[in-house]
Design an enzyme around this catalytic site. Structure first.
Site, PDB file in Angstrom:
ATOM      1  N   CYS A  51      50.935 -42.731  45.704  1.00  0.00           N
ATOM      2  CA  CYS A  51      50.160 -42.338  44.341  1.00  0.00           C
ATOM      3  C   CYS A  51      51.042 -43.137  43.388  1.00  0.00           C
ATOM      4  O   CYS A  51      52.202 -42.761  43.330  1.00  0.00           O
ATOM      5  CB  CYS A  51      49.689 -41.099  44.341  1.00  0.00           C
ATOM      6  SG  CYS A  51      49.258 -40.528  42.589  1.00  0.00           S
ATOM      7  N   CYS A  54      52.414 -40.038  41.210  1.00  0.00           N
ATOM      8  CA  CYS A  54      53.385 -38.967  41.683  1.00  0.00           C
ATOM      9  C   CYS A  54      54.852 -39.287  41.107  1.00  0.00           C
ATOM     10  O   CYS A  54      55.003 -40.354  40.933  1.00  0.00           O
ATOM     11  CB  CYS A  54      53.079 -38.917  43.191  1.00  0.00           C
ATOM     12  SG  CYS A  54      52.041 -38.001  43.860  1.00  0.00           S
ATOM     13  N   HIS A 114      50.062 -33.601  42.852  1.00  0.00           N
ATOM     14  CA  HIS A 114      48.867 -34.666  43.407  1.00  0.00           C
ATOM     15  C   HIS A 114      47.521 -33.886  43.721  1.00  0.00           C
ATOM     16  O   HIS A 114      46.285 -34.292  43.403  1.00  0.00           O
ATOM     17  CB  HIS A 114      49.442 -35.332  44.591  1.00  0.00           C
ATOM     18  CG  HIS A 114      48.416 -36.558  44.868  1.00  0.00           C
ATOM     19  ND1 HIS A 114      48.306 -37.854  44.283  1.00  0.00           N
ATOM     20  CD2 HIS A 114      47.349 -36.502  45.779  1.00  0.00           C
ATOM     21  CE1 HIS A 114      47.423 -38.308  44.755  1.00  0.00           C
ATOM     22  NE2 HIS A 114      46.984 -37.753  45.723  1.00  0.00           N
ATOM     23  N   ASN A 154      38.800 -38.874  32.330  1.00  0.00           N
ATOM     24  CA  ASN A 154      37.846 -39.291  33.347  1.00  0.00           C
ATOM     25  C   ASN A 154      38.373 -38.432  34.639  1.00  0.00           C
ATOM     26  O   ASN A 154      39.305 -38.914  35.280  1.00  0.00           O
ATOM     27  CB  ASN A 154      37.700 -40.555  33.533  1.00  0.00           C
ATOM     28  CG  ASN A 154      37.284 -41.207  32.497  1.00  0.00           C
ATOM     29  OD1 ASN A 154      36.461 -40.884  31.459  1.00  0.00           O
ATOM     30  ND2 ASN A 154      37.567 -42.732  32.400  1.00  0.00           N
ATOM     31  N   SER A 162      39.700 -43.627  39.895  1.00  0.00           N
ATOM     32  CA  SER A 162      40.113 -43.872  41.456  1.00  0.00           C
ATOM     33  C   SER A 162      41.224 -43.091  41.799  1.00  0.00           C
ATOM     34  O   SER A 162      41.460 -43.015  43.162  1.00  0.00           O
ATOM     35  CB  SER A 162      40.482 -45.508  41.573  1.00  0.00           C
ATOM     36  OG  SER A 162      41.420 -45.652  40.439  1.00  0.00           O
ATOM     37  N   HIS A 165      45.123 -37.903  41.491  1.00  0.00           N
ATOM     38  CA  HIS A 165      46.203 -37.193  40.548  1.00  0.00           C
ATOM     39  C   HIS A 165      45.806 -36.717  39.337  1.00  0.00           C
ATOM     40  O   HIS A 165      45.174 -37.536  38.561  1.00  0.00           O
ATOM     41  CB  HIS A 165      47.391 -38.196  40.666  1.00  0.00           C
ATOM     42  CG  HIS A 165      48.801 -37.338  40.177  1.00  0.00           C
ATOM     43  ND1 HIS A 165      49.786 -37.325  41.167  1.00  0.00           N
ATOM     44  CD2 HIS A 165      49.063 -36.690  39.148  1.00  0.00           C
ATOM     45  CE1 HIS A 165      50.864 -36.450  40.461  1.00  0.00           C
ATOM     46  NE2 HIS A 165      50.546 -36.210  39.423  1.00  0.00           N
ATOM     47  N   HIS A 167      45.380 -36.303  35.667  1.00  0.00           N
ATOM     48  CA  HIS A 167      45.875 -37.139  34.487  1.00  0.00           C
ATOM     49  C   HIS A 167      44.730 -37.480  33.667  1.00  0.00           C
ATOM     50  O   HIS A 167      43.725 -37.410  33.881  1.00  0.00           O
ATOM     51  CB  HIS A 167      46.567 -38.569  34.938  1.00  0.00           C
ATOM     52  CG  HIS A 167      45.570 -39.646  35.430  1.00  0.00           C
ATOM     53  ND1 HIS A 167      44.844 -39.302  36.670  1.00  0.00           N
ATOM     54  CD2 HIS A 167      44.810 -40.522  35.008  1.00  0.00           C
ATOM     55  CE1 HIS A 167      44.172 -40.562  36.796  1.00  0.00           C
ATOM     56  NE2 HIS A 167      44.035 -41.341  35.729  1.00  0.00           N
ATOM     57  N   GLN A 169      44.269 -39.927  29.603  1.00  0.00           N
ATOM     58  CA  GLN A 169      44.605 -40.963  28.795  1.00  0.00           C
ATOM     59  C   GLN A 169      44.399 -40.890  27.227  1.00  0.00           C
ATOM     60  O   GLN A 169      43.757 -40.006  26.802  1.00  0.00           O
ATOM     61  CB  GLN A 169      43.336 -42.132  29.147  1.00  0.00           C
ATOM     62  CG  GLN A 169      43.473 -42.608  30.575  1.00  0.00           C
ATOM     63  CD  GLN A 169      42.603 -43.617  30.741  1.00  0.00           C
ATOM     64  OE1 GLN A 169      42.746 -44.828  30.177  1.00  0.00           O
ATOM     65  NE2 GLN A 169      41.537 -43.691  31.692  1.00  0.00           N
TER      66      GLN A 169
END
Ligand code: ZN
Length: 347
Positions: A51, A54, A114, A154, A162, A165, A167, A169
């Site tokens: 990943c 990570c 993760h 998203n 995709s 993990h 996260h 933006q």
């Protein structure tokens, strides 16, 4: 005959954008199938060596993640916006028009783990994410060429994300993007007429009607808005009218972490899956103006409709005509209110 909003086709006005949504409640009496068997849910590892988010792992382009223990932010390796773009204008006969746009794109990891998502994180961990959002809004927004800081997430493959993990933006840029721009115009107009923010008056109405509220605490309320377009769309509104991330008190930051946990747990409980969505904040622009009209809020736009796999698409009439929905926002709110407040994985 009297107009029945739970039965007759009608249009609903979105006062934040000035646009209309077509509602056709007579079409679907039963919008919801609930939990379905055989939705594959893989158990993810706490750490994935492949990943790129990570801790300690390397990313495309040779960058290396810190061995972070809480949150982690970095400039996106594939930034859609760049700070050193020329500010030139292109114009051919007022028909072919373009402008250079400066900006910065960042990625925020919510947790070193993760396998977690926001609804599965502890309150204190979500509070760390809130603090980082505030810090980034302040830092990026203070640059003289950054006039809007768009913070969003998203979640889920369905939303084109995709990497599982946890996260989000940040896109910070020179121009106020279309959606907050529409809201700026609408909120300004309302404020100049009433001397109160549009969303404080809307919130008061919703509290009075008490039909579409799905979560609340001392500082925030979550509502399926009267004009919702997505089946389980919600808006998170602060009780106190303030404009910016940086206006929040420490208590309000705690309450924001709490309300995010509440609403995302509810979402996961609808179909007992990790619920996909695009969500993001609409704080005031960072253009140096006062913005007394602006009321801080957050939108959740989830595409799922009837089950873990049946998604709402924007095709046909919606691409060519108008946004449209079948179930009423009240029906969605009733359904969300019938669900447990405890995450299905912890039951
Ligand atoms: Zn908004």
């Amino acid at each position: 005959m009297k107009l029945d909003l739970s039965n007759h086709p009608h249009r609903r006005y979105n006062p934040l954008t000035g646009e209309w949504v077509q509602v056709s409640p007579h079409r679907t009496k039963r919008p919801w199938q609930g939990k379905q068997e055989n939705v594959p849910q893989e158990k993810k590892p706490e750490y994935d060596p492949n990943c790129y988010l990570c801790p300690g792992n390397s990313r495309a382009g040779g960058a290396h993640n810190e061995d972070y223990k809480s949150t982690f932010v970095f400039d996106n390796d594939f930034s859609a916006l760049l700070p050193n773009t020329p500010n030139e204008e292109y114009n051919k006969n007022d028909l072919l028009i373009a402008k250079g746009e400066k900006g910065i794109c960042r990625v925020i990891c919510f947790s070193p783990r993760h396998d977690l998502t926001l609804p599965e994180m502890e309150h204190s961990q979500i509070r760390n994410v809130v603090d980082l959002w505030v810090k980034e809004y302040e830092e990026l927004g203070s640059r003289d060429y950054i006039n809007y800081v768009q913070i969003f997430e998203n979640k889920g493959e369905m939303m084109g994300c995709s990497n599982p993990h946890p996260h989000g933006q940040i896109w910070a840029q020179q121009t106020i993007p279309n959606e907050p721009k529409k809201e700026l115009v609408q909120q300004k107009e309302y404020y100049s007429k009433h001397s109160r923010t549009l969303l404080s008056d809307y919130l008061a109405l919703e509290m009075e009607q008490d039909e579409r509220i799905v979560a609340q605490n001392d500082h925030f309320v979550v509502i399926v808005p009267f004009w919702a377009f997505w089946p389980f769309e919600t808006i998170v509104i602060s009780r106190r009218p303030f404009a910016r991330f940086t206006d929040m008190t420490s208590e309000e930051r705690d309450a924001l972490a709490d309300i995010i946990k509440q609403i995302t747990v509810k979402y996961d409980n609808i179909f007992e899956i990790s619920f996909p969505y695009s969500a993001g904040f609409h704080p005031a622009p960072t253009d140096g103006e006062e913005h007394p009209e602006w009321h801080f809020h957050m939108h959740f736009y989830p595409p799922l409709l009837r089950s873990a796999t049946v998604k709402k698409f924007r095709v046909g009439y919606e691409m060519l005509g108008n946004q449209q929905r079948d179930i009423t926002p009240k029906a969605s709110a009733d359904l969300m209110n019938s669900l447990s407040d405890v995450h299905y994985m912890n039951r």
